[in-house]
Design a protein around this motif. Structure first.
Motif, PDB file in Angstrom:
ATOM      1  N   VAL A 171      18.480   0.203  -6.573  1.00  0.00           N
ATOM      2  CA  VAL A 171      19.005  -0.027  -5.211  1.00  0.00           C
ATOM      3  C   VAL A 171      19.300  -1.509  -4.994  1.00  0.00           C
ATOM      4  CG1 VAL A 171      18.409   0.034  -2.754  1.00  0.00           C
ATOM      5  CG2 VAL A 171      17.909   2.001  -4.207  1.00  0.00           C
ATOM      6  N   TYR A 172      18.506  -2.379  -5.639  1.00  0.00           N
ATOM      7  CA  TYR A 172      18.675  -3.816  -5.505  1.00  0.00           C
ATOM      8  C   TYR A 172      19.610  -4.385  -6.594  1.00  0.00           C
ATOM      9  CZ  TYR A 172      14.911  -4.149  -2.060  1.00  0.00           C
ATOM     10  OH  TYR A 172      14.132  -4.041  -0.936  1.00  0.00           O
ATOM     11  N   GLY A 173      20.190  -3.495  -7.422  1.00  0.00           N
ATOM     12  CA  GLY A 173      21.148  -3.960  -8.410  1.00  0.00           C
ATOM     13  C   GLY A 173      20.568  -4.250  -9.782  1.00  0.00           C
ATOM     14  N   VAL A 174      19.296  -3.893 -10.001  1.00  0.00           N
ATOM     15  CA  VAL A 174      18.682  -4.096 -11.313  1.00  0.00           C
ATOM     16  C   VAL A 174      18.802  -2.797 -12.098  1.00  0.00           C
ATOM     17  CG1 VAL A 174      16.597  -4.714 -12.581  1.00  0.00           C
ATOM     18  CG2 VAL A 174      17.045  -5.725 -10.336  1.00  0.00           C
ATOM     19  N   THR A 175      19.543  -2.820 -13.189  1.00  0.00           N
ATOM     20  CA  THR A 175      19.733  -1.618 -14.009  1.00  0.00           C
ATOM     21  C   THR A 175      19.292  -1.900 -15.428  1.00  0.00           C
ATOM     22  OG1 THR A 175      22.016  -2.248 -14.489  1.00  0.00           O
ATOM     23  CG2 THR A 175      21.654  -0.808 -12.593  1.00  0.00           C
ATOM     24  N   GLY A 176      19.015  -0.801 -16.149  1.00  0.00           N
ATOM     25  CA  GLY A 176      18.653  -0.937 -17.555  1.00  0.00           C
ATOM     26  C   GLY A 176      17.169  -1.135 -17.751  1.00  0.00           C
TER      27      GLY A 176
ATOM     28  N   GLY B 222       8.554   1.677  11.682  1.00  0.00           N
ATOM     29  CA  GLY B 222       8.978   0.332  12.028  1.00  0.00           C
ATOM     30  C   GLY B 222       9.808  -0.351  10.966  1.00  0.00           C
ATOM     31  N   GLY B 223      10.232   0.392   9.937  1.00  0.00           N
ATOM     32  CA  GLY B 223      11.039  -0.202   8.879  1.00  0.00           C
ATOM     33  C   GLY B 223      10.305  -1.253   8.064  1.00  0.00           C
ATOM     34  N   GLN B 224       8.982  -1.165   8.013  1.00  0.00           N
ATOM     35  CA  GLN B 224       8.194  -2.202   7.359  1.00  0.00           C
ATOM     36  C   GLN B 224       8.315  -2.200   5.836  1.00  0.00           C
ATOM     37  OE1 GLN B 224       6.194  -4.729   8.627  1.00  0.00           O
ATOM     38  NE2 GLN B 224       7.119  -4.280  10.603  1.00  0.00           N
ATOM     39  N   GLN B 225       9.025  -1.224   5.266  1.00  0.00           N
ATOM     40  CA  GLN B 225       9.256  -1.269   3.817  1.00  0.00           C
ATOM     41  C   GLN B 225      10.067  -2.502   3.403  1.00  0.00           C
ATOM     42  OE1 GLN B 225      10.453   1.107   5.833  1.00  0.00           O
ATOM     43  NE2 GLN B 225      12.664   1.300   5.547  1.00  0.00           N
ATOM     44  N   SER B 226      10.713  -3.119   4.365  1.00  0.00           N
ATOM     45  CA  SER B 226      11.510  -4.322   4.062  1.00  0.00           C
ATOM     46  C   SER B 226      10.723  -5.612   4.224  1.00  0.00           C
ATOM     47  CB  SER B 226      12.746  -4.369   4.974  1.00  0.00           C
ATOM     48  OG  SER B 226      12.356  -4.544   6.334  1.00  0.00           O
ATOM     49  N   ALA B 227       9.419  -5.525   4.524  1.00  0.00           N
ATOM     50  CA  ALA B 227       8.647  -6.718   4.856  1.00  0.00           C
ATOM     51  C   ALA B 227       8.242  -7.547   3.641  1.00  0.00           C
ATOM     52  CB  ALA B 227       7.397  -6.329   5.649  1.00  0.00           C
ATOM     53  N   ARG B 228       8.355  -6.997   2.438  1.00  0.00           N
ATOM     54  CA  ARG B 228       8.014  -7.730   1.225  1.00  0.00           C
ATOM     55  C   ARG B 228       9.235  -7.795   0.309  1.00  0.00           C
ATOM     56  NH1 ARG B 228       3.287 -10.735   1.772  1.00  0.00           N
ATOM     57  NH2 ARG B 228       1.421  -9.431   1.860  1.00  0.00           N
ATOM     58  N   SER B 229       9.284  -8.835  -0.506  1.00  0.00           N
ATOM     59  CA  SER B 229      10.417  -9.044  -1.404  1.00  0.00           C
ATOM     60  C   SER B 229      10.360  -8.102  -2.599  1.00  0.00           C
ATOM     61  CB  SER B 229      10.416 -10.487  -1.913  1.00  0.00           C
ATOM     62  OG  SER B 229       9.299 -10.681  -2.790  1.00  0.00           O
ATOM     63  N   LEU B 230      11.488  -7.957  -3.283  1.00  0.00           N
ATOM     64  CA  LEU B 230      11.518  -7.131  -4.488  1.00  0.00           C
ATOM     65  C   LEU B 230      10.592  -7.688  -5.571  1.00  0.00           C
ATOM     66  CD1 LEU B 230      12.734  -4.633  -5.844  1.00  0.00           C
ATOM     67  CD2 LEU B 230      14.549  -6.116  -6.740  1.00  0.00           C
TER      68      LEU B 230
ATOM     69  N   VAL C  54       0.837  -1.205   0.000  1.00  0.00           N
ATOM     70  CA  VAL C  54       0.000   0.000   0.000  1.00  0.00           C
ATOM     71  C   VAL C  54       0.867   1.249   0.000  1.00  0.00           C
ATOM     72  CG1 VAL C  54      -1.579   1.352   1.452  1.00  0.00           C
ATOM     73  CG2 VAL C  54      -2.049  -1.071   1.016  1.00  0.00           C
ATOM     74  N   VAL C  55       1.888   1.270   0.856  1.00  0.00           N
ATOM     75  CA  VAL C  55       2.756   2.449   0.931  1.00  0.00           C
ATOM     76  C   VAL C  55       3.616   2.568  -0.322  1.00  0.00           C
ATOM     77  CG1 VAL C  55       4.619   3.556   2.232  1.00  0.00           C
ATOM     78  CG2 VAL C  55       2.707   2.485   3.444  1.00  0.00           C
TER      79      VAL C  55
END
Length: 391
Positions: free
Chosen positions: A386-391, A346-354, A329-330
């Motif tokens: 940020v996760y290393g996916v470019t292009g 609470g740093g919940q942006q990390s709770a789901r995978s890329l 949602v965010v």
């Protein structure tokens, strides 16, 4: 033609997706007439606050309130300080109380509809065999109920982890809810949140058997129909919700909290329909409001044509573990330009995978939910980088 984006999939590879170039244009409009519709709104964290996992959340108040104005402008009501606002998952009671006060004042100034969550989450988490006495739980509810009512809002009596841990049987639920309803100044919404949203609520209403629990829930309502505006049912079980709403006393609304089956539940059948109080209406706000206004005009086919395609996105956001739907949602609020960052309390942006986040972007973009598709594209590319996916 828009260049393709390489999006990560659940198979570990990358796939090409070509973003759409035009949004679905949905201007603001009045509140729907045929259904009462609330969006449970998320909160915007202050990304510059120096906070840690055990410190109170700090909100960006300007962005948080601006998002509520966006929902009101499209005719939706706001369900404030609910689980979408990360109650019990990063937002403490002090922050929730301030959120209630500010949002209720904003609603009064704009004529917006608002209901606010009241629970017991300011009680320290029980542990080491310690549970709370029923009187302590009642007083905790009363404290939060007073904050909501003093702010001029109607309350949603949220399910209580403390009560789930302390209650011995159905009689304890009947006692607590009976006391609260007798003293409520205005009719409230009773909230039944299933364990898929919060595992600590397993066995709520005194039974793990849902037929038995439903009987107790309905007994609470039947004993105080003048104090119950409606019930919000979040069990992700359409059949059970339909059965329950057919047993409600006249004048008591059923607000669907089923983020899997909401189009059919809002549409209804020959014996009735559900109103809505939904977390997924946070990202779907303008589209959802437009769909229900289409229903107001008597166009059921048009309503379903608008809302049915959104179910795939909702089912993706709310996939197990369901309680982490707030992350998607965010993400979508950031991609849509409602906030400048993808940070959560609470740093919940990390709770789901890329891959999960990438699929959420793809589904939302396909629906045309982003007012500025190029902005959304740029932001998802930045996140991928940020996760290393470019292009």
């Amino acid at each position: 033609m828009t260049a393709a984006i390489r999006l990560p999939g659940t198979d570990g590879g990358l796939r090409a997706y070509r973003p759409r170039s035009e949004p679905l244009t949905l201007p603001p409009g009045p509140a729907p007439r045929s259904r009462t519709v609330f969006a449970a709104a998320h909160v915007v964290a202050d990304p510059f606050a120096d906070v840690g996992p055990d410190t109170p959340a700090v909100l960006d108040w300007d962005a948080t309130l601006a998002f509520r104005r966006h929902l009101w402008a499209h005719g939706l009501g706001v369900a404030e300080a609910m689980d979408t606002a990360q109650r019990g998952m990063g937002l403490d009671w002090a922050g929730a109380a301030e959120l209630i006060r500010r949002s209720a004042a904003e609603a009064r100034s704009l004529g917006g509809r608002i209901v606010c969550g009241a629970g017991t989450d300011h009680l320290p988490a029980a542990g080491n065999g310690r549970t709370y006495a029923l009187d302590e739980i009642r007083r905790a509810y009363e404290e939060q109920l007073a904050v909501v009512e003093d702010a001029g809002a109607r309350a949603v009596l949220m399910a209580s982890r403390a009560l789930a841990a302390a209650a011995r049987d159905r009689e304890d639920y009947l006692e607590i809810y009976g006391q609260l309803l007798r003293q409520a100044r205005e009719p409230v919404v009773l909230h039944w949140l299933g364990p898929m949203f919060d595992p600590a609520l397993e066995g709520y209403w005194g039974a793990t058997d849902l037929d038995t629990a439903t009987g107790t829930f309905l007994e609470v309502v039947a004993a105080h129909p003048d104090k119950v505006d409606g019930v919000k049912v979040s069990l992700l079980d359409a059949r059970r919700e339909i059965g329950l709403r057919r047993l409600l006393p006249d004048g008591v609304r059923c607000y669907t909290g089923d983020d899997f089956h909401y189009p059919e539940l809002i549409a209804g059948d020959e014996q009735g329909f559900s109103h809505a109080l939904l977390g997924v209406f946070d990202p779907l706000g303008p589209l959802a409001a437009h769909a229900v206004r289409t229903l107001d005009a008597g166009h059921m086919t048009g309503f379903r044509a608008l809302l049915d395609p959104t179910a795939e996105l909702s089912q993706h956001l709310f996939q197990a573990p369901t309680r982490f739907y707030k992350t998607g949602v965010v993400l979508l609020a950031w991609l849509a330009g409602h906030q400048d960052h993808f940070a959560m309390v609470g740093g919940q942006q990390s709770a789901r995978s890329l891959p999960h986040l990438a699929r959420a972007y793809e589904l939302a973009d396909t629906l045309g939910l982003f007012p500025d598709p190029k902005l959304a594209e740029d932001r998802i590319r930045a996140l991928l980088a940020v996760y290393g996916v470019t292009g």
